[in-house]
Enzyme design. Structure first.
Site, PDB file in Angstrom:
ATOM      1  N   LEU A   1       0.760  -1.128   0.007  1.00  0.00           N
ATOM      2  CA  LEU A   1       0.079  -0.127  -0.126  1.00  0.00           C
ATOM      3  C   LEU A   1       0.802   1.198   0.004  1.00  0.00           C
ATOM      4  CD1 LEU A   1      -2.622  -1.287   2.769  1.00  0.00           C
ATOM      5  CD2 LEU A   1      -3.069  -0.666   0.279  1.00  0.00           C
ATOM      6  N   GLY A   2       2.065   1.220   0.681  1.00  0.00           N
ATOM      7  CA  GLY A   2       2.856   2.351   0.701  1.00  0.00           C
ATOM      8  C   GLY A   2       4.059   2.091   1.615  1.00  0.00           C
ATOM      9  N   LYS A   3       5.048   2.928   1.424  1.00  0.00           N
ATOM     10  CA  LYS A   3       6.018   3.119   2.587  1.00  0.00           C
ATOM     11  C   LYS A   3       6.352   4.101   3.273  1.00  0.00           C
ATOM     12  CE  LYS A   3       8.961   0.851  -1.146  1.00  0.00           C
ATOM     13  NZ  LYS A   3      10.056   1.036  -2.371  1.00  0.00           N
TER      14      LYS A   3
ATOM     15  N   PHE B   1       9.416   3.908   8.982  1.00  0.00           N
ATOM     16  CA  PHE B   1      10.185   2.654   9.440  1.00  0.00           C
ATOM     17  C   PHE B   1       9.439   1.586   8.742  1.00  0.00           C
ATOM     18  CE2 PHE B   1      10.797   5.036  13.691  1.00  0.00           C
ATOM     19  CZ  PHE B   1      11.753   4.514  14.102  1.00  0.00           C
ATOM     20  N   ALA B   2       8.021   1.743   8.455  1.00  0.00           N
ATOM     21  CA  ALA B   2       7.336   0.609   7.908  1.00  0.00           C
ATOM     22  C   ALA B   2       7.044   0.515   6.593  1.00  0.00           C
ATOM     23  CB  ALA B   2       5.935   0.625   8.593  1.00  0.00           C
ATOM     24  N   ARG B   3       6.878  -0.625   6.093  1.00  0.00           N
ATOM     25  CA  ARG B   3       6.049  -0.890   4.934  1.00  0.00           C
ATOM     26  C   ARG B   3       4.588  -1.442   4.946  1.00  0.00           C
ATOM     27  NH1 ARG B   3       9.132  -2.850   0.162  1.00  0.00           N
ATOM     28  NH2 ARG B   3      11.044  -1.893   0.033  1.00  0.00           N
ATOM     29  N   CYS B   4       3.668  -1.008   4.372  1.00  0.00           N
ATOM     30  CA  CYS B   4       2.146  -0.946   4.581  1.00  0.00           C
ATOM     31  C   CYS B   4       1.600  -2.156   3.675  1.00  0.00           C
ATOM     32  CB  CYS B   4       1.510   0.294   4.733  1.00  0.00           C
ATOM     33  SG  CYS B   4      -0.065  -0.026   5.457  1.00  0.00           S
TER      34      CYS B   4
ATOM     35  N   ASP C   1       1.196  15.590  13.566  1.00  0.00           N
ATOM     36  CA  ASP C   1       1.971  15.273  12.345  1.00  0.00           C
ATOM     37  C   ASP C   1       0.526  15.535  11.354  1.00  0.00           C
ATOM     38  OD1 ASP C   1       3.278  15.329  10.317  1.00  0.00           O
ATOM     39  OD2 ASP C   1       3.710  13.315  10.410  1.00  0.00           O
TER      40      ASP C   1
END
Ligand code: ADP
Length: 312
Positions: free
Chosen positions: A44-46, A49-52, A161
């Site tokens: 879904l996206g980067k 910290f994470a990749r989704c 944010d």
């Protein structure tokens, strides 16, 4: 299944070893405690910290958006602390306009955070396709953002944010506020940490001046979001970050004459240098921009990519 071995890696044998480390996420993930098995779907996206990824629970075909954080990215205690803060905070939230936190677990390779899937991604994606939105659409989204934000502020939590990429949109075109990576409990003015954490998008003057972040600083970001959606670009955008910060501190921005007078009045009442001069969330909702203009009950999915025909 051997979760650590990916079909992806097997299919591309000539990749370098370092590349493997970055991209390797198993096709199937097992929660050892519950025995539940999840099948990985599309990326879904980067994020930082994470990749989704989209993931499906094989027991009931329920789909989730799953943030996958490699253990290697959170090996230092302060990095792990940030993720734990995000998880604990997000877990405690239940509101119809906040991304639903389902559950989380970890294995040797990653931490997995299971979230409500927002299939239409975020306002950042809609904004990219549309560039500007109409007043009724902006009222539609802002009302839902404000509803979520009032809930957070009432619980003494700041988001810190607020930006287009953190306003997720589900299949049904409902908005969900997400990403609590920078969120924090509201502290007294004296207790506030004066550091600027991460790279928040729409920084308020008092945050830049290291006076700390209050509920008013979230309201400032909301004003920047409103401006961006109506004008097509952020209010304080220059080629140079230092120059942008200078513009923010001096509240130097221009209001395009194409904006309706009530939109202009509302934006300038929000983008006030002094936090105590800024409108509150309730005052924003009571502003003529909302009370005198029409807000649709629902938006058609086609509005993600083109101007909708909306009838009051
Ligand atoms: P960031 O560092 O950009 O805040 P996140 O880890 O929160 O990163 O998210 C990375 C990307 O994953 C986002 O830009 C978004 O496209 C996607 N994403 C995150 N949460 C969801 C969700 N609940 N539903 C759909 N997509 C999501």
């Amino acid at each position: 299944f051997k979760p650590s071995q990916t079909a992806q890696a097997a299919a591309k044998p000539n990749r370098s070893k370092s590349e493997h480390v970055k991209t390797e996420i198993a096709q199937v993930v097992v929660d050892a405690k519950t025995g539940r098995t999840y099948c990985k779907g599309k990326l879904l996206g980067k994020g930082g910290f994470a990749r989704c990824y989209e993931m499906t629970d094989l027991a009931n075909n329920k789909m989730y958006a799953v943030k996958v954080i490699p253990q290697s990215r959170v090996s230092k205690p302060h990095q792990r602390g940030k993720i734990i803060n995000e998880i604990e905070l997000h877990k405690s939230l239940q509101h119809k306009h906040v991304v639903k936190f389902s559950h989380h677990f970890e294995d040797q390779d990653n931490i997995y955070i299971f979230l409500e899937l927002c299939s239409r991604k975020s306002l950042a994606h809609i904004w990219k396709a549309r560039h500007t939105l109409t007043d009724p659409e902006v009222r539609y989204y802002l009302k839902q953002i404000i509803s979520a934000l009032k809930y957070l502020h009432n619980k003494g939590i700041l988001h810190r944010d607020l930006k287009l990429g953190n306003f997720f949109v589900n299949e049904n075109m409902d908005l969900r506020l997400g990403d609590f990576g920078l969120a924090a409990k509201l502290e007294t003015v004296e207790q506030r940490k004066k550091t600027i954490c991460g790279t928040p998008n729409y920084l308020a003057p008092e945050v830049l001046n290291r006076q700390g972040h209050g509920t008013e600083s979230d309201v400032w970001s909301l004003g920047c979001v409103m401006y961006t959606l109506l004008c097509g670009n952020p209010p304080f955008e220059t080629l140079d970050l230092k120059e942008t910060y200078k513009c923010i501190k001096e509240v130097r921005y221009s209001l395009p004459p194409s904006l309706t007078p009530s939109a202009q009045k509302l934006i300038s009442a929000i983008l006030q240098k002094n936090p105590s001069d800024r409108l509150t969330l309730d005052q924003i909702l009571a502003h003529e921009y909302f009370t005198k203009g029409f807000t649709p009950e629902k938006l058609p999915p086609s509005s993600c990519v083109m101007v909708p025909e909306l009838n009051p």
